[in-house]
Design a protein around this motif. Structure first.
Motif, PDB file in Angstrom:
ATOM      1  N   GLY A   1      -3.139  -7.072  -3.369  1.00  0.00           N
ATOM      2  CA  GLY A   1      -3.447  -8.437  -2.960  1.00  0.00           C
ATOM      3  C   GLY A   1      -3.095  -9.463  -4.014  1.00  0.00           C
ATOM      4  N   VAL A  59      -4.245  -7.398   1.918  1.00  0.00           N
ATOM      5  CA  VAL A  59      -5.541  -7.122   1.279  1.00  0.00           C
ATOM      6  C   VAL A  59      -6.341  -6.130   2.105  1.00  0.00           C
ATOM      7  CG1 VAL A  59      -7.752  -8.151   0.617  1.00  0.00           C
ATOM      8  CG2 VAL A  59      -5.617  -9.341   0.076  1.00  0.00           C
ATOM      9  N   LEU A  60      -6.322  -6.304   3.427  1.00  0.00           N
ATOM     10  CA  LEU A  60      -7.063  -5.394   4.307  1.00  0.00           C
ATOM     11  C   LEU A  60      -6.506  -3.975   4.223  1.00  0.00           C
ATOM     12  CD1 LEU A  60      -9.161  -4.931   6.523  1.00  0.00           C
ATOM     13  CD2 LEU A  60      -7.425  -5.605   8.204  1.00  0.00           C
ATOM     14  N   TRP A  61      -5.174  -3.813   4.282  1.00  0.00           N
ATOM     15  CA  TRP A  61      -4.562  -2.487   4.196  1.00  0.00           C
ATOM     16  C   TRP A  61      -4.849  -1.842   2.841  1.00  0.00           C
ATOM     17  CZ3 TRP A  61      -3.779  -0.424   8.508  1.00  0.00           C
ATOM     18  CH2 TRP A  61      -3.143  -1.067   9.568  1.00  0.00           C
ATOM     19  N   LEU A 107     -10.764 -13.339  -4.389  1.00  0.00           N
ATOM     20  CA  LEU A 107     -10.630 -13.630  -2.962  1.00  0.00           C
ATOM     21  C   LEU A 107     -10.704 -15.130  -2.706  1.00  0.00           C
ATOM     22  CD1 LEU A 107     -12.766 -10.770  -1.368  1.00  0.00           C
ATOM     23  CD2 LEU A 107     -10.284 -11.051  -1.237  1.00  0.00           C
ATOM     24  N   SER A 150       0.827  -1.211   0.000  1.00  0.00           N
ATOM     25  CA  SER A 150       0.000   0.000   0.000  1.00  0.00           C
ATOM     26  C   SER A 150       0.862   1.263   0.000  1.00  0.00           C
ATOM     27  CB  SER A 150      -0.934   0.002   1.216  1.00  0.00           C
ATOM     28  OG  SER A 150      -1.851  -1.073   1.154  1.00  0.00           O
ATOM     29  N   SER A 154      -3.499  -5.120  -8.431  1.00  0.00           N
ATOM     30  CA  SER A 154      -3.843  -4.767  -7.055  1.00  0.00           C
ATOM     31  C   SER A 154      -2.806  -5.379  -6.123  1.00  0.00           C
ATOM     32  CB  SER A 154      -5.241  -5.279  -6.706  1.00  0.00           C
ATOM     33  OG  SER A 154      -5.253  -6.693  -6.621  1.00  0.00           O
ATOM     34  N   TRP A 210      -7.382  -2.298   0.984  1.00  0.00           N
ATOM     35  CA  TRP A 210      -8.789  -1.890   0.979  1.00  0.00           C
ATOM     36  C   TRP A 210      -8.963  -0.589   1.767  1.00  0.00           C
ATOM     37  CZ3 TRP A 210     -12.867  -3.862   4.827  1.00  0.00           C
ATOM     38  CH2 TRP A 210     -14.137  -3.362   4.487  1.00  0.00           C
ATOM     39  N   GLY A 246      -8.441   1.734  -1.300  1.00  0.00           N
ATOM     40  CA  GLY A 246      -9.755   1.451  -1.875  1.00  0.00           C
ATOM     41  C   GLY A 246      -9.741   0.262  -2.808  1.00  0.00           C
ATOM     42  N   GLU A 247      -8.688  -0.577  -2.717  1.00  0.00           N
ATOM     43  CA  GLU A 247      -8.585  -1.767  -3.561  1.00  0.00           C
ATOM     44  C   GLU A 247      -9.147  -2.974  -2.821  1.00  0.00           C
ATOM     45  OE1 GLU A 247      -4.447  -0.906  -6.061  1.00  0.00           O
ATOM     46  OE2 GLU A 247      -4.575  -2.536  -4.596  1.00  0.00           O
ATOM     47  N   LEU A 248      -9.923  -3.751  -3.514  1.00  0.00           N
ATOM     48  CA  LEU A 248     -10.412  -5.008  -2.959  1.00  0.00           C
ATOM     49  C   LEU A 248     -10.602  -5.979  -4.115  1.00  0.00           C
ATOM     50  CD1 LEU A 248     -11.250  -6.376  -0.296  1.00  0.00           C
ATOM     51  CD2 LEU A 248     -13.620  -5.825  -0.863  1.00  0.00           C
ATOM     52  N   PRO A 249      -9.880  -7.110  -4.112  1.00  0.00           N
ATOM     53  CA  PRO A 249     -10.070  -8.087  -5.181  1.00  0.00           C
ATOM     54  C   PRO A 249     -11.522  -8.542  -5.256  1.00  0.00           C
ATOM     55  CG  PRO A 249      -8.134  -8.610  -3.860  1.00  0.00           C
ATOM     56  CD  PRO A 249      -8.870  -7.525  -3.136  1.00  0.00           C
TER      57      PRO A 249
END
Length: 325
Positions: free
Chosen positions: A94, A262-264, A278, A20, A92, A266, A270-273
């Motif tokens: 993640g 992945v949490l960081w 997932l 991130s 991304s 997001w 604002g990224e989330l697979p």
């Protein structure tokens, strides 16, 4: 054990910040090479003092372990980070990290092909799970197209990770882990500066403001986080955790880094697979977990099973110092 587990989770959490922090710099005009160089240089300078203290004047330890330090810096530090940051620039956070975590699976496939001996069932199951997860992570039939070049960078990071484990699988108690970490970071930084000086690697930095979550920050904020939190503090806490839990258990806990990353991403980017990605990520992590469980349960070198002796395996020793993602 409880305190060691807490420290290990803390180490994974701040290691997971690296993607991130790096992406916020890359999106403001930094090149991956510049971000890696700044990270390695800053961390090497900070860790130099405790490394000298840990040596206690035993400089012969550096001379006798120079090849390990050099290879760790070249492959486990510079190679892994450069390829991972190039992947982060196109994918991304993640997805890039999940691709790198295929390293243990690549080791299984290579050993299988080289020895022509079938691994145990749990290792095979873990390998198949991870490969199936890779297909889902790439989401080849989905609406969101995954950058092919970014995927290649991520797989290159996985190859570096696999090579690093092959090179350093032999247990070495003659060199304090923090000395190996500091020396590797110094070598990695020197390699990056050399490639910059020769023009092999593009280097560009920017003093433009960066975005982290809902905040607009100065460029040095994510850089300081990348150096101090995601490298120096992550390394030191990881070493403490490995000493408290043992390297095998600590390496299992380190798998949570993917979840933290992945949490960081997001929260900060604002990224989330997607749901499919997932699910693929869970399969990859589950597959790697199966492989590591099989290593932990494996018979010791020389121990006989039936009428066949079990050969020594190159990953029986988990390293005190892992490559920096």
């Amino acid at each position: 054990m409880a305190s060691g587990l807490g420290i290990a989770l803390f180490s994974s959490a701040i290691f997971g910040l690296s993607g991130s922090f790096a992406k916020s710099l890359l999106e403001s005009g930094w090149t991956p090479g510049a971000a890696v160089t700044a990270r390695l240089t800053g961390a090497a300078l900070i860790l130099a003092i405790p490394a000298v203290v840990a040596l206690r004047g035993r400089w012969h330890q550096l001379r006798s372990n120079w090849l390990t330090i050099f290879l760790f810096g070249l492959i486990g530090v510079a190679g892994c980070q450069l390829f991972y940051f190039n992947a982060v620039a196109r994918l991304s956070v993640g997805v890039a990290l999940l691709l790198e975590y295929l390293g243990p699976v690549l080791i299984v496939l290579w050993l299988w092909a080289a020895s022509r001996k079938r691994p145990r069932s749990l290792t095979i199951a873990g390998t198949l799970l991870s490969l199936g997860g890779l297909v889902l992570v790439l989401d080849l039939t989905g609406s969101v197209k995954v950058d092919a070049v970014g995927v290649l960078w991520g797989l290159a990071a996985a190859v570096c990770l696999a090579i690093y484990f092959f090179l350093t699988a032999k247990e070495n108690d003659t060199l304090p882990p923090i000395v190996l970490a500091s020396g590797g970071l110094l070598v990695g930084a020197a390699v990056m500066w050399l490639t910059a000086a020769t023009g092999i690697l593009p280097m560009a930095m920017s003093t433009a403001d960066t975005k982290l979550g809902a905040w607009t920050t100065a460029w040095w904020v994510p850089l300081a986080g990348l150096v101090v939190l995601a490298t120096v503090l992550a390394y030191v806490s990881g070493i403490v955790a490995a000493r408290a839990l043992g390297t095998k258990v600590a390496s299992f806990v380190s798998l949570t880094e993917v979840l933290f990353a992945v949490l960081w991403a997001w929260l900060l980017l604002g990224e989330l697979p997607g749901a499919i990605q997932l699910a693929g990520g869970l399969l990859i992590v589950g597959g790697v977990l199966c492989v590591r469980v099989d290593e932990l349960r494996g018979a010791k070198p020389g121990e006989h099973t039936g009428d066949k002796a079990v050969a020594a395996r190159p990953l029986d020793h988990a390293n005190d110092v892992e490559p920096v993602p």
